[in-house]
Design a protein around this motif. Structure first.
Motif, PDB file in Angstrom:
ATOM      1  N   MET A 153       0.860  -1.187   0.000  1.00 16.62           N
ATOM      2  CA  MET A 153       0.000   0.000   0.000  1.00 16.62           C
ATOM      3  C   MET A 153       0.891   1.230   0.000  1.00 16.62           C
ATOM      4  O   MET A 153       1.838   1.321   0.791  1.00 16.62           O
ATOM      5  N   VAL A 154       0.619   2.173  -0.883  1.00 15.17           N
ATOM      6  CA  VAL A 154       1.395   3.406  -0.971  1.00 15.17           C
ATOM      7  C   VAL A 154       0.449   4.591  -0.884  1.00 15.17           C
ATOM      8  O   VAL A 154      -0.535   4.674  -1.639  1.00 15.17           O
ATOM      9  N   LEU A 155       0.727   5.496   0.049  1.00 13.37           N
ATOM     10  CA  LEU A 155      -0.074   6.706   0.253  1.00 13.37           C
ATOM     11  C   LEU A 155       0.837   7.914   0.066  1.00 13.37           C
ATOM     12  O   LEU A 155       1.970   7.920   0.557  1.00 13.37           O
ATOM     13  N   GLN A 156       0.359   8.928  -0.626  1.00 16.99           N
ATOM     14  CA  GLN A 156       1.168  10.110  -0.875  1.00 16.99           C
ATOM     15  C   GLN A 156       0.348  11.378  -0.671  1.00 16.99           C
ATOM     16  O   GLN A 156      -0.849  11.413  -0.951  1.00 16.99           O
ATOM     17  N   ARG A 157       1.028  12.420  -0.191  1.00 16.53           N
ATOM     18  CA  ARG A 157       0.391  13.723  -0.026  1.00 16.53           C
ATOM     19  C   ARG A 157       1.460  14.807  -0.115  1.00 16.53           C
ATOM     20  O   ARG A 157       2.560  14.647   0.435  1.00 16.53           O
ATOM     21  N   VAL A 158       1.134  15.872  -0.801  1.00 16.77           N
ATOM     22  CA  VAL A 158       2.009  17.037  -0.849  1.00 16.77           C
ATOM     23  C   VAL A 158       1.539  18.000   0.237  1.00 16.77           C
ATOM     24  O   VAL A 158       0.394  18.456   0.225  1.00 16.77           O
ATOM     25  N   ILE A 159       2.434  18.264   1.184  1.00 19.24           N
ATOM     26  CA  ILE A 159       2.115  19.108   2.332  1.00 19.24           C
ATOM     27  C   ILE A 159       2.759  20.477   2.125  1.00 19.24           C
ATOM     28  O   ILE A 159       3.953  20.582   1.834  1.00 19.24           O
ATOM     29  N   ARG A 160       1.976  21.499   2.276  1.00 13.71           N
ATOM     30  CA  ARG A 160       2.444  22.858   2.000  1.00 13.71           C
ATOM     31  C   ARG A 160       3.272  23.393   3.173  1.00 13.71           C
ATOM     32  O   ARG A 160       2.827  24.233   3.957  1.00 13.71           O
ATOM     33  N   ALA A 161       4.469  22.858   3.282  1.00 13.97           N
ATOM     34  CA  ALA A 161       5.416  23.275   4.321  1.00 13.97           C
ATOM     35  C   ALA A 161       6.792  22.763   3.926  1.00 13.97           C
ATOM     36  O   ALA A 161       6.908  21.745   3.233  1.00 13.97           O
ATOM     37  N   PRO A 162       7.864  23.450   4.346  1.00 13.89           N
ATOM     38  CA  PRO A 162       9.220  22.972   4.039  1.00 13.89           C
ATOM     39  C   PRO A 162       9.483  21.600   4.651  1.00 13.89           C
ATOM     40  O   PRO A 162       8.908  21.228   5.673  1.00 13.89           O
ATOM     41  N   ARG A 163      10.403  20.902   4.031  1.00  8.60           N
ATOM     42  CA  ARG A 163      10.686  19.535   4.452  1.00  8.60           C
ATOM     43  C   ARG A 163      11.155  19.468   5.897  1.00  8.60           C
ATOM     44  O   ARG A 163      10.780  18.543   6.635  1.00  8.60           O
ATOM     45  N   ALA A 164      11.976  20.420   6.340  1.00 15.94           N
ATOM     46  CA  ALA A 164      12.474  20.394   7.719  1.00 15.94           C
ATOM     47  C   ALA A 164      11.330  20.460   8.716  1.00 15.94           C
ATOM     48  O   ALA A 164      11.354  19.789   9.759  1.00 15.94           O
ATOM     49  N   ALA A 198      -3.449 -11.732   2.441  1.00 17.49           N
ATOM     50  CA  ALA A 198      -4.713 -11.741   3.179  1.00 17.49           C
ATOM     51  C   ALA A 198      -4.800 -10.530   4.110  1.00 17.49           C
ATOM     52  O   ALA A 198      -5.855  -9.881   4.212  1.00 17.49           O
ATOM     53  N   GLU A 199      -3.681 -10.190   4.794  1.00 17.85           N
ATOM     54  CA  GLU A 199      -3.683  -9.016   5.663  1.00 17.85           C
ATOM     55  C   GLU A 199      -3.855  -7.737   4.848  1.00 17.85           C
ATOM     56  O   GLU A 199      -4.534  -6.793   5.281  1.00 17.85           O
ATOM     57  N   PHE A 200      -3.232  -7.705   3.678  1.00 19.88           N
ATOM     58  CA  PHE A 200      -3.386  -6.540   2.802  1.00 19.88           C
ATOM     59  C   PHE A 200      -4.840  -6.372   2.383  1.00 19.88           C
ATOM     60  O   PHE A 200      -5.400  -5.265   2.450  1.00 19.88           O
ATOM     61  N   GLN A 201      -5.482  -7.454   1.956  1.00 25.00           N
ATOM     62  CA  GLN A 201      -6.869  -7.372   1.523  1.00 25.00           C
ATOM     63  C   GLN A 201      -7.791  -7.005   2.686  1.00 25.00           C
ATOM     64  O   GLN A 201      -8.747  -6.232   2.519  1.00 25.00           O
ATOM     65  N   GLU A 202      -7.492  -7.531   3.866  1.00 24.42           N
ATOM     66  CA  GLU A 202      -8.290  -7.180   5.041  1.00 24.42           C
ATOM     67  C   GLU A 202      -8.155  -5.691   5.364  1.00 24.42           C
ATOM     68  O   GLU A 202      -9.133  -5.010   5.677  1.00 24.42           O
ATOM     69  N   ALA A 203      -6.915  -5.186   5.276  1.00 26.35           N
ATOM     70  CA  ALA A 203      -6.691  -3.763   5.544  1.00 26.35           C
ATOM     71  C   ALA A 203      -7.439  -2.891   4.538  1.00 26.35           C
ATOM     72  O   ALA A 203      -8.086  -1.898   4.903  1.00 26.35           O
ATOM     73  N   LYS A 204      -7.361  -3.258   3.263  1.00 27.86           N
ATOM     74  CA  LYS A 204      -8.110  -2.505   2.250  1.00 27.86           C
ATOM     75  C   LYS A 204      -9.599  -2.557   2.528  1.00 27.86           C
ATOM     76  O   LYS A 204     -10.320  -1.568   2.357  1.00 27.86           O
ATOM     77  N   ALA A 224      -8.243   1.032   5.009  1.00 28.89           N
ATOM     78  CA  ALA A 224      -6.923   1.492   5.433  1.00 28.89           C
ATOM     79  C   ALA A 224      -6.377   2.604   4.546  1.00 28.89           C
ATOM     80  O   ALA A 224      -5.675   3.497   5.026  1.00 28.89           O
ATOM     81  N   ILE A 225      -6.692   2.576   3.258  1.00 29.77           N
ATOM     82  CA  ILE A 225      -6.201   3.623   2.373  1.00 29.77           C
ATOM     83  C   ILE A 225      -6.802   4.968   2.765  1.00 29.77           C
ATOM     84  O   ILE A 225      -6.084   5.967   2.946  1.00 29.77           O
ATOM     85  N   GLU A 226      -8.113   5.000   2.938  1.00 27.36           N
ATOM     86  CA  GLU A 226      -8.774   6.248   3.321  1.00 27.36           C
ATOM     87  C   GLU A 226      -8.316   6.714   4.701  1.00 27.36           C
ATOM     88  O   GLU A 226      -8.071   7.911   4.916  1.00 27.36           O
ATOM     89  N   LEU A 227      -8.167   5.773   5.638  1.00 26.26           N
ATOM     90  CA  LEU A 227      -7.735   6.133   6.982  1.00 26.26           C
ATOM     91  C   LEU A 227      -6.297   6.643   6.982  1.00 26.26           C
ATOM     92  O   LEU A 227      -5.948   7.568   7.721  1.00 26.26           O
ATOM     93  N   GLY A 228      -5.448   6.042   6.152  1.00 26.47           N
ATOM     94  CA  GLY A 228      -4.071   6.507   6.049  1.00 26.47           C
ATOM     95  C   GLY A 228      -3.981   7.900   5.461  1.00 26.47           C
ATOM     96  O   GLY A 228      -3.177   8.731   5.916  1.00 26.47           O
ATOM     97  N   LEU A 229      -4.790   8.168   4.447  1.00 25.18           N
ATOM     98  CA  LEU A 229      -4.806   9.507   3.866  1.00 25.18           C
ATOM     99  C   LEU A 229      -5.331  10.530   4.870  1.00 25.18           C
ATOM    100  O   LEU A 229      -4.871  11.681   4.895  1.00 25.18           O
TER     101      LEU A 229
END
Length: 307
Positions: free
Chosen positions: A166-177, A279-285, A289-294
């Motif tokens: 599972m891969v989740l990504q978001r661009v956050i409007r703040a410097p990396r530090a 099986a754990e991946f499918q259960e999480a989906k 889990a994707i929506e909760l992670g985002l």
């Protein structure tokens, strides 16, 4: 003589195997999103999961720096045999398009082969394709068969790993530090971690390589979910790698990583998880889990904006 291979690096009829020079090609089509394939191919935490060609081989990573000019060094260990050292240097990285690296394999201080490895990836949010071309030079010609077998098995492992990633990504409007310091701070991490409405109750927290975070996630209805994170790698402002356990010292259910990249003054955060079983991946989906992670990454952005 350079062999002309078909799928999975097998020489075409009439070609000579075992030559000093060979060009091998490997192809895989996978029912996974393109960002997942790219992360599984390049993220060190994911590469550590799929890189061993079979269960008799233990791969120990000594270095892993996935950026142009960086290198990856690993030892392949088989009981009763000398260790094999593999050094990979990244020459080109075009996210979700192409990577190029050199690879040098040695044993007992002697070089056994060198190769140029080009990986082309393509796909959509539903399917993706990987084509790997290996231009191999082996002084004695002994490595060609091993490369064919090893890469074919490794890419089979990669495809299976991608199928439970599972891969989740978001661009956050703040410097990396700022993003890094909000994540890797034992005071602030528990304040935003978790989906909307959830809170954290920490038992102990040590956000260093070799450290751990033992905590409970508490749902809005009061349900308690015990968690245990063990941190394997911490590269400041670049990435972390850790394992997720079901409660303190419980069974592992995922290998995870988070990476942080500059993007026009903002920060692109990538959170990846390779679940222990499909099986754990499918259960999480299944439980969202994707929506909760985002939602968790959204809470991080709101937390930063409020400070």
């Amino acid at each position: 003589m350079t062999s002309t291979p078909d799928r999975d690096g097998k020489p075409a009829a009439g070609d000579q195997a075992g030559s000093r020079f060979a060009t091998l090609t490997f192809e895989r089509d996978m029912p996974v999103p393109l960002p997942v394939l790219w992360q599984v191919w390049t993220a060190p935490a994911a590469r550590a999961v799929w890189s061993a060609p079979d269960p008799s081989v233990v791969v120990e990573f000594l270095e892993a720096d996935t950026r142009v000019g960086g290198r990856e060094v690993s030892l392949c260990k088989v009981a009763g045999r000398p260790d094999i050292r593999c050094e990979c240097g990244w020459l080109e990285l075009q996210p979700a398009r192409r990577s190029v690296n050199y690879e040098r394999v040695s044993s007992g201080g002697a070089t056994r082969s060198v190769a140029l490895v080009t990986a082309d990836v393509s796909g959509t949010d539903a399917r993706s394709r990987l084509v790997v071309t290996v231009q191999l030079s082996s002084p004695t010609g002994e490595m060609e068969a091993g490369y064919r077998q090893g890469f074919a098995a490794g890419l089979d492992n990669l495809a299976a790993t991608a199928g439970r990633t599972m891969v989740l990504q978001r661009v956050i409007r703040a410097p990396r530090a700022i993003v890094w310091n909000s994540w890797m701070n034992p005071e602030t991490l528990p304040q935003w971690w978790g989906p909307d409405g959830f809170s954290c109750r920490t038992t102990r927290i040590d956000l260093r390589a070799g450290g751990e975070w033992v905590f409970d996630m508490i749902a809005p209805d009061g349900t308690v979910f015990p968690n245990h994170h063990r941190y394997a790698e911490v590269r400041p402002e670049e990435r972390i790698a850790y394992t997720l356990l079901w409660g303190e010292n419980g069974p592992k259910h995922a290998d995870a990583w988070a990476s942080f990249e500059d993007q026009d003054g903002a920060t692109k955060v990538t959170l990846g998880m390779v679940f222990s079983t499909e099986a754990e991946f499918q259960e999480a989906k299944g439980f969202g889990a994707i929506e909760l992670g985002l939602q968790t990454l959204g809470k991080l952005e709101r937390f930063i904006a409020s400070r």
